[in-house]
Design a protein around this motif. Structure first.
Motif, PDB file in Angstrom:
ATOM      1  N   GLN A 239      12.605  -5.113 -11.994  1.00  0.00           N
ATOM      2  CA  GLN A 239      12.836  -3.679 -12.143  1.00  0.00           C
ATOM      3  C   GLN A 239      11.494  -2.979 -11.979  1.00  0.00           C
ATOM      4  OE1 GLN A 239      15.803  -1.964 -12.696  1.00  0.00           O
ATOM      5  NE2 GLN A 239      14.564  -0.110 -12.413  1.00  0.00           N
ATOM      6  N   VAL A 240      11.421  -2.097 -11.013  1.00  0.00           N
ATOM      7  CA  VAL A 240      10.164  -1.414 -10.721  1.00  0.00           C
ATOM      8  C   VAL A 240      10.360   0.065 -10.968  1.00  0.00           C
ATOM      9  CG1 VAL A 240       9.365  -3.190  -9.145  1.00  0.00           C
ATOM     10  CG2 VAL A 240      10.665  -1.316  -8.235  1.00  0.00           C
ATOM     11  N   ASN A 241       9.619   0.589 -11.934  1.00  0.00           N
ATOM     12  CA  ASN A 241       9.719   1.991 -12.322  1.00  0.00           C
ATOM     13  C   ASN A 241       8.393   2.713 -12.093  1.00  0.00           C
ATOM     14  OD1 ASN A 241      12.353   1.483 -13.300  1.00  0.00           O
ATOM     15  ND2 ASN A 241      11.579   0.976 -15.334  1.00  0.00           N
ATOM     16  N   SER A 242       8.457   4.029 -12.134  1.00  0.00           N
ATOM     17  CA  SER A 242       7.251   4.860 -11.987  1.00  0.00           C
ATOM     18  C   SER A 242       6.429   4.422 -10.782  1.00  0.00           C
ATOM     19  CB  SER A 242       6.405   4.778 -13.266  1.00  0.00           C
ATOM     20  OG  SER A 242       7.144   5.186 -14.390  1.00  0.00           O
ATOM     21  N   LEU A 243       7.097   4.262  -9.662  1.00  0.00           N
ATOM     22  CA  LEU A 243       6.437   3.727  -8.467  1.00  0.00           C
ATOM     23  C   LEU A 243       5.352   4.665  -7.957  1.00  0.00           C
ATOM     24  CD1 LEU A 243       9.522   2.167  -6.744  1.00  0.00           C
ATOM     25  CD2 LEU A 243       7.404   0.956  -7.264  1.00  0.00           C
ATOM     26  N   LYS A 244       4.315   4.045  -7.425  1.00  0.00           N
ATOM     27  CA  LYS A 244       3.174   4.758  -6.870  1.00  0.00           C
ATOM     28  C   LYS A 244       3.031   4.382  -5.400  1.00  0.00           C
ATOM     29  CE  LYS A 244       0.760   4.173 -11.294  1.00  0.00           C
ATOM     30  NZ  LYS A 244      -0.462   3.641 -11.936  1.00  0.00           N
ATOM     31  N   PRO A 245       2.407   5.219  -4.592  1.00  0.00           N
ATOM     32  CA  PRO A 245       2.208   4.862  -3.183  1.00  0.00           C
ATOM     33  C   PRO A 245       1.499   3.514  -3.018  1.00  0.00           C
ATOM     34  CG  PRO A 245       1.779   7.189  -3.482  1.00  0.00           C
ATOM     35  CD  PRO A 245       2.007   6.613  -4.856  1.00  0.00           C
ATOM     36  N   GLU A 246       0.609   3.182  -3.926  1.00  0.00           N
ATOM     37  CA  GLU A 246      -0.111   1.912  -3.826  1.00  0.00           C
ATOM     38  C   GLU A 246       0.759   0.692  -4.135  1.00  0.00           C
ATOM     39  OE1 GLU A 246      -1.022   4.614  -5.598  1.00  0.00           O
ATOM     40  OE2 GLU A 246      -1.962   4.057  -7.504  1.00  0.00           O
ATOM     41  N   ASP A 247       1.993   0.905  -4.575  1.00  0.00           N
ATOM     42  CA  ASP A 247       2.944  -0.195  -4.752  1.00  0.00           C
ATOM     43  C   ASP A 247       3.628  -0.584  -3.445  1.00  0.00           C
ATOM     44  OD1 ASP A 247       3.871   1.313  -7.867  1.00  0.00           O
ATOM     45  OD2 ASP A 247       2.612  -0.464  -7.595  1.00  0.00           O
ATOM     46  N   THR A 248       3.385   0.198  -2.398  1.00  0.00           N
ATOM     47  CA  THR A 248       3.984  -0.101  -1.103  1.00  0.00           C
ATOM     48  C   THR A 248       3.541  -1.467  -0.605  1.00  0.00           C
ATOM     49  OG1 THR A 248       4.185   2.224  -0.483  1.00  0.00           O
ATOM     50  CG2 THR A 248       4.098   0.614   1.307  1.00  0.00           C
ATOM     51  N   ALA A 249       4.513  -2.322  -0.311  1.00  0.00           N
ATOM     52  CA  ALA A 249       4.221  -3.694   0.118  1.00  0.00           C
ATOM     53  C   ALA A 249       5.532  -4.407   0.408  1.00  0.00           C
ATOM     54  CB  ALA A 249       3.460  -4.450  -0.974  1.00  0.00           C
ATOM     55  N   VAL A 250       5.412  -5.577   0.993  1.00  0.00           N
ATOM     56  CA  VAL A 250       6.538  -6.504   1.054  1.00  0.00           C
ATOM     57  C   VAL A 250       6.508  -7.335  -0.226  1.00  0.00           C
ATOM     58  CG1 VAL A 250       7.634  -8.409   2.265  1.00  0.00           C
ATOM     59  CG2 VAL A 250       6.476  -6.600   3.569  1.00  0.00           C
ATOM     60  N   TYR A 251       7.619  -7.367  -0.911  1.00  0.00           N
ATOM     61  CA  TYR A 251       7.730  -8.090  -2.181  1.00  0.00           C
ATOM     62  C   TYR A 251       8.449  -9.414  -1.946  1.00  0.00           C
ATOM     63  CZ  TYR A 251       5.955  -4.165  -4.825  1.00  0.00           C
ATOM     64  OH  TYR A 251       5.140  -3.180  -5.337  1.00  0.00           O
ATOM     65  N   TYR A 252       7.831 -10.493  -2.433  1.00  0.00           N
ATOM     66  CA  TYR A 252       8.356 -11.841  -2.255  1.00  0.00           C
ATOM     67  C   TYR A 252       8.667 -12.461  -3.616  1.00  0.00           C
ATOM     68  CZ  TYR A 252       6.159 -11.529   2.377  1.00  0.00           C
ATOM     69  OH  TYR A 252       5.790 -11.149   3.636  1.00  0.00           O
ATOM     70  N   CYS A 253       9.745 -13.201  -3.692  1.00  0.00           N
ATOM     71  CA  CYS A 253       9.940 -14.028  -4.871  1.00  0.00           C
ATOM     72  C   CYS A 253       9.588 -15.470  -4.508  1.00  0.00           C
ATOM     73  CB  CYS A 253      11.349 -13.936  -5.431  1.00  0.00           C
ATOM     74  SG  CYS A 253      12.645 -14.698  -4.454  1.00  0.00           S
TER      75      CYS A 253
END
Length: 124
Positions: A82-96
């Motif tokens: 769960q990703v909240n309060s997102l910021k532009p610097e959170d932009t990325a490809v997310y991998y598990c």
């Protein structure tokens, strides 16, 4: 062998939220520690969060503490972020990622299995 498939990424405005999911194949999901990593263009893959086999212990990168929450449902073979309060610097490809043993939890090379990733883009 474990196969991982992420979903839930997308385009969101700063301050928004998303719920990322990672579905695992096989009957032994509960034997694996699970992690979430991310990779932005031109940057190395970095640790985001990890969760122990039972779900009791969780770990977070400093940059996401208080904003992101990792959880798992062993009955559904799924781990969530769960990703909240997102910021532009959170932009990325997310991998598990999955591993039977992760002494550090935060190191890419400790994980044996990876998904294909899901794109998260945060606009300002």
């Amino acid at each position: 062998q474990v196969q991982l498939v992420e979903s839930g990424g997308g385009l969101v405005q700063a301050g928004g939220s998303l719920r990322l999911s990672c579905a695992a194949s096989g009957r032994t999901f509960s034997l694996y520690n699970m992690g979430w990593f991310r990779q932005a263009p031109g940057k190395e893959r970095e640790f985001v969060a990890a969760i122990s086999k039972s779900g009791v212990n969780t770990y977070y990168a400093d940059a996401v503490k208080g904003r992101f929450t990792i959880s798992r449902d062993n009955a559904k073979n799924t781990v969530y972020l769960q990703v909240n309060s997102l910021k532009p610097e959170d932009t990325a490809v997310y991998y598990c990622a999955a591993a039977r043993w992760t002494p550090q939890n935060t190191i890419v090379t400790e994980y044996d299995y990876w998904g294909q990733g899901t794109q998260v883009t945060v606009s300002s």
